[in-house]
Design a protein around this motif. Structure first.
Motif: not given
Length: 165
Positions: A70-73, A80-85, A100-104
């Motif tokens: 999980s990557f919570a925004m 977090e933006l550097d990681i997932v967006y 809210l974020g990303d779930i992988v």
């Protein structure tokens, strides 16, 4: 309003159909209701073990595949933006406030765990979705008490959509 589930399939182990996505969306709505969360976007990505292994190594320093990340925004939006967006030209951080974020989820891990635990693959994926969602909201399972809180919340949401053991 409702929570918005956006999904992406980056694996070829399991065909992801409308029926499963509909079930996961209902599950997300129930978990959200229980937490008082009625809106926001959750991005769900299905991957294989190789892809989640790479993410786990890169972002957690753990050199093995895992079942869910999980990557919570809301933890630290800019970090977090550097990681997932990646912001597109002209896009503002405020526009992401409802994310809210990303779930992988590794479908391969989910399959193995469903067999190990003796329940359906749908139940295992549902469990991982709720587990990831709770992490997005700040829940953790570092000790026995916090693990029990998460387990109780997960099982309650799963029961509401008929995903019982």
């Amino acid at each position: 309003m409702a929570l918005n589930l956006v999904w992406n399939n980056e694996q070829d182990v399991l065909e992801i159909g409308d029926e499963l996505i509909g079930l996961l969306d209902r599950l997300l709505q129930k978990a959200g209701e229980a937490e008082g969360i009625s809106e926001g976007e959750v991005a769900l990505t299905f991957v294989n073990d190789e892809a989640i292994h790479e993410l786990n190594r890169e972002y957690r320093g753990i050199d093995r595949p895992t079942d869910v990340l999980s990557f919570a925004m809301n933890e630290s939006l800019e970090e977090e933006l550097d990681i997932v967006y990646e912001l597109e030209e002209g896009e503002e951080l405020d526009e992401l406030a409802d994310v809210l974020g990303d779930i992988v989820i590794s479908v391969e891990r989910a399959q193995a765990q469903s067999e190990e635990y003796g329940h359906s693959l749908e139940r295992e994926i549902g469990f991982l979705v709720v587990h990831g969602f709770l992490h997005l909201l700040g829940y953790d399972h570092q000790d026995t008490a916090s693990e029990k809180v998460m387990m109780d919340k997960q099982e309650a949401a799963l029961a509401q959509v008929g995903l019982v053991r």
